[in-house]
Design a protein around this motif. Structure first.
Motif, PDB file in Angstrom:
ATOM      1  N   ALA A  97       6.104  61.029  18.716  1.00 22.99           N
ATOM      2  CA  ALA A  97       5.652  62.330  18.226  1.00 22.99           C
ATOM      3  C   ALA A  97       4.296  62.672  18.837  1.00 22.99           C
ATOM      4  CB  ALA A  97       5.569  62.331  16.697  1.00 22.99           C
ATOM      5  N   ARG A  98       3.413  61.701  18.888  1.00 22.97           N
ATOM      6  CA  ARG A  98       2.088  61.934  19.476  1.00 22.97           C
ATOM      7  C   ARG A  98       2.209  62.263  20.964  1.00 22.97           C
ATOM      8  NH1 ARG A  98      -3.538  60.329  18.044  1.00 22.97           N
ATOM      9  NH2 ARG A  98      -4.653  60.188  20.015  1.00 22.97           N
ATOM     10  N   LYS A  99       3.079  61.557  21.659  1.00 22.21           N
ATOM     11  CA  LYS A  99       3.296  61.825  23.085  1.00 22.21           C
ATOM     12  C   LYS A  99       3.834  63.243  23.281  1.00 22.21           C
ATOM     13  CE  LYS A  99       5.631  60.240  27.198  1.00 22.21           C
ATOM     14  NZ  LYS A  99       6.718  59.474  27.769  1.00 22.21           N
ATOM     15  N   ALA A 100       4.751  63.681  22.426  1.00 24.77           N
ATOM     16  CA  ALA A 100       5.305  65.029  22.533  1.00 24.77           C
ATOM     17  C   ALA A 100       4.222  66.083  22.306  1.00 24.77           C
ATOM     18  CB  ALA A 100       6.447  65.217  21.546  1.00 24.77           C
ATOM     19  N   VAL A 101       3.350  65.859  21.335  1.00 26.74           N
ATOM     20  CA  VAL A 101       2.240  66.787  21.092  1.00 26.74           C
ATOM     21  C   VAL A 101       1.317  66.814  22.305  1.00 26.74           C
ATOM     22  CG1 VAL A 101       0.181  67.222  19.696  1.00 26.74           C
ATOM     23  CG2 VAL A 101       2.329  66.612  18.573  1.00 26.74           C
ATOM     24  N   GLN A 102       1.045  65.665  22.886  1.00 30.88           N
ATOM     25  CA  GLN A 102       0.201  65.593  24.077  1.00 30.88           C
ATOM     26  C   GLN A 102       0.814  66.384  25.228  1.00 30.88           C
ATOM     27  OE1 GLN A 102      -2.937  63.988  24.516  1.00 30.88           O
ATOM     28  NE2 GLN A 102      -2.842  65.258  26.346  1.00 30.88           N
ATOM     29  N   GLU A 103       2.123  66.266  25.426  1.00 35.91           N
ATOM     30  CA  GLU A 103       2.798  66.998  26.494  1.00 35.91           C
ATOM     31  C   GLU A 103       2.697  68.508  26.281  1.00 35.91           C
ATOM     32  OE1 GLU A 103       6.696  65.302  26.404  1.00 35.91           O
ATOM     33  OE2 GLU A 103       6.068  63.495  27.478  1.00 35.91           O
ATOM     34  N   VAL A 104       2.855  68.948  25.039  1.00 30.69           N
ATOM     35  CA  VAL A 104       2.713  70.369  24.725  1.00 30.69           C
ATOM     36  C   VAL A 104       1.283  70.822  25.018  1.00 30.69           C
ATOM     37  CG1 VAL A 104       2.708  72.051  22.843  1.00 30.69           C
ATOM     38  CG2 VAL A 104       4.594  70.429  23.046  1.00 30.69           C
ATOM     39  N   ALA A 105       0.309  70.029  24.617  1.00 33.02           N
ATOM     40  CA  ALA A 105      -1.093  70.376  24.848  1.00 33.02           C
ATOM     41  C   ALA A 105      -1.391  70.464  26.343  1.00 33.02           C
ATOM     42  CB  ALA A 105      -2.009  69.352  24.178  1.00 33.02           C
ATOM     43  N   ASP A 106      -0.849  69.541  27.119  1.00 29.78           N
ATOM     44  CA  ASP A 106      -1.061  69.568  28.565  1.00 29.78           C
ATOM     45  C   ASP A 106      -0.508  70.854  29.176  1.00 29.78           C
ATOM     46  OD1 ASP A 106      -2.320  67.092  28.514  1.00 29.78           O
ATOM     47  OD2 ASP A 106      -0.510  65.988  29.104  1.00 29.78           O
ATOM     48  N   LYS A 107       0.674  71.273  28.738  1.00 31.99           N
ATOM     49  CA  LYS A 107       1.265  72.505  29.261  1.00 31.99           C
ATOM     50  C   LYS A 107       0.453  73.729  28.858  1.00 31.99           C
ATOM     51  CE  LYS A 107       5.997  71.326  30.146  1.00 31.99           C
ATOM     52  NZ  LYS A 107       7.375  71.736  30.077  1.00 31.99           N
ATOM     53  N   LEU A 108      -0.004  73.758  27.608  1.00 31.17           N
ATOM     54  CA  LEU A 108      -0.820  74.881  27.150  1.00 31.17           C
ATOM     55  C   LEU A 108      -2.127  74.961  27.933  1.00 31.17           C
ATOM     56  CD1 LEU A 108      -0.336  74.650  23.290  1.00 31.17           C
ATOM     57  CD2 LEU A 108       0.593  76.394  24.820  1.00 31.17           C
ATOM     58  N   SER A 109      -2.699  73.812  28.206  1.00 31.42           N
ATOM     59  CA  SER A 109      -3.941  73.772  28.974  1.00 31.42           C
ATOM     60  C   SER A 109      -3.708  74.307  30.390  1.00 31.42           C
ATOM     61  CB  SER A 109      -4.473  72.349  29.023  1.00 31.42           C
ATOM     62  OG  SER A 109      -5.639  72.288  29.791  1.00 31.42           O
ATOM     63  N   GLU A 110      -2.631  73.864  30.998  1.00 37.60           N
ATOM     64  CA  GLU A 110      -2.308  74.272  32.360  1.00 37.60           C
ATOM     65  C   GLU A 110      -1.987  75.770  32.441  1.00 37.60           C
ATOM     66  OE1 GLU A 110       1.561  73.505  35.020  1.00 37.60           O
ATOM     67  OE2 GLU A 110       0.469  71.673  34.523  1.00 37.60           O
ATOM     68  N   ARG A 111      -1.185  76.263  31.510  1.00 37.93           N
ATOM     69  CA  ARG A 111      -0.724  77.656  31.576  1.00 37.93           C
ATOM     70  C   ARG A 111      -1.738  78.665  31.050  1.00 37.93           C
ATOM     71  NH1 ARG A 111       4.964  78.429  29.027  1.00 37.93           N
ATOM     72  NH2 ARG A 111       4.652  80.491  29.909  1.00 37.93           N
ATOM     73  N   PHE A 112      -2.493  78.288  29.991  1.00 36.67           N
ATOM     74  CA  PHE A 112      -3.325  79.276  29.316  1.00 36.67           C
ATOM     75  C   PHE A 112      -4.800  78.906  29.234  1.00 36.67           C
ATOM     76  CE2 PHE A 112       0.944  79.529  27.347  1.00 36.67           C
ATOM     77  CZ  PHE A 112       1.305  80.781  27.829  1.00 36.67           C
ATOM     78  N   GLY A 113      -5.196  77.802  29.830  1.00 35.56           N
ATOM     79  CA  GLY A 113      -6.598  77.408  29.803  1.00 35.56           C
ATOM     80  C   GLY A 113      -7.087  76.952  28.438  1.00 35.56           C
ATOM     81  N   ILE A 114      -6.176  76.490  27.610  1.00 32.25           N
ATOM     82  CA  ILE A 114      -6.556  76.004  26.282  1.00 32.25           C
ATOM     83  C   ILE A 114      -7.250  74.651  26.425  1.00 32.25           C
ATOM     84  CG2 ILE A 114      -5.601  75.082  24.123  1.00 32.25           C
ATOM     85  CD1 ILE A 114      -3.634  77.384  24.157  1.00 32.25           C
ATOM     86  N   GLN A 115      -8.370  74.511  25.742  1.00 23.61           N
ATOM     87  CA  GLN A 115      -9.109  73.249  25.701  1.00 23.61           C
ATOM     88  C   GLN A 115      -8.654  72.481  24.461  1.00 23.61           C
ATOM     89  OE1 GLN A 115     -11.400  72.456  28.186  1.00 23.61           O
ATOM     90  NE2 GLN A 115     -10.547  74.306  29.100  1.00 23.61           N
ATOM     91  N   TYR A 116      -8.556  71.167  24.555  1.00 25.50           N
ATOM     92  CA  TYR A 116      -8.131  70.398  23.390  1.00 25.50           C
ATOM     93  C   TYR A 116      -8.777  69.027  23.381  1.00 25.50           C
ATOM     94  CZ  TYR A 116      -4.955  67.922  26.529  1.00 25.50           C
ATOM     95  OH  TYR A 116      -4.453  67.173  27.558  1.00 25.50           O
ATOM     96  N   ASP A 117      -8.781  68.420  22.191  1.00 22.15           N
ATOM     97  CA  ASP A 117      -9.216  67.038  22.041  1.00 22.15           C
ATOM     98  C   ASP A 117      -8.568  66.465  20.783  1.00 22.15           C
ATOM     99  OD1 ASP A 117     -10.674  68.340  20.091  1.00 22.15           O
ATOM    100  OD2 ASP A 117     -12.528  67.303  20.491  1.00 22.15           O
ATOM    101  N   TRP A 118      -8.430  65.159  20.789  1.00 23.24           N
ATOM    102  CA  TRP A 118      -7.846  64.447  19.659  1.00 23.24           C
ATOM    103  C   TRP A 118      -8.957  63.969  18.722  1.00 23.24           C
ATOM    104  CZ3 TRP A 118      -2.798  63.966  18.372  1.00 23.24           C
ATOM    105  CH2 TRP A 118      -1.845  64.219  19.354  1.00 23.24           C
ATOM    106  N   ALA A 119      -8.698  64.067  17.437  1.00 20.02           N
ATOM    107  CA  ALA A 119      -9.542  63.481  16.391  1.00 20.02           C
ATOM    108  C   ALA A 119      -8.584  62.732  15.476  1.00 20.02           C
ATOM    109  CB  ALA A 119     -10.307  64.554  15.629  1.00 20.02           C
TER     110      ALA A 119
END
Length: 91
Positions: A17-39
Motif C-alpha cells: 500500500a505504501r509503495k502504491a501511494v509512493q508511485e501515485v505521488a511520483d506521477k503527480l510530482s512529474e505531471r503537476f509539479g506537486i511537492q511531497y514528503d512522508w511523515a
C-alpha cells in the motif's frame, strides 16, 4: 476552502500500500509539479492551490485536500480522478 475527504478501504499488505501511494505521488510530482514528503505513514503533498495528505492506517487510507479558490472550481473532476486512481491501485 473547499475540501476533499475520501476514505478508501483496501486489502493490500502495508508495504505494498505504501509503495502504491509512493508511485501515485511520483506521477503527480512529474505531471503537476506537486511537492511531497512522508511523515510516518502519511504522505503530505502541496502545490499552488492544493494542500493535502494521504494517510495509511491498517486496511484503509484517507485522502484529504484543501483546494484554493481557483482549484475549487475543479473539485468534482479532481475528486472523481482520485477515486478512479484509488480503485485502480488498491482493488
Amino acid at each position: 476552502m473547499p475540501s476533499i475527504d475520501i476514505l478508501h478501504e483496501h486489502s493490500l499488505p502495508h508495504a505494498k500500500a505504501r509503495k502504491a501511494v509512493q508511485e501515485v505521488a511520483d506521477k503527480l510530482s512529474e505531471r503537476f509539479g506537486i511537492q511531497y514528503d512522508w511523515a510516518g505513514d502519511t504522505l503530505n503533498f502541496s502545490r499552488a492551490g492544493v494542500d493535502g495528505k494521504i494517510a495509511l492506517a491498517g486496511t484503509n487510507l484517507r485522502v484529504t485536500a484543501d483546494l484554493g479558490f481557483l482549484m475549487s472550481a475543479f473539485k468534482g473532476p479532481i475528486e472523481s480522478e482520485i477515486r478512479r486512481v484509488l480503485d485502480e491501485r488498491f482493488s
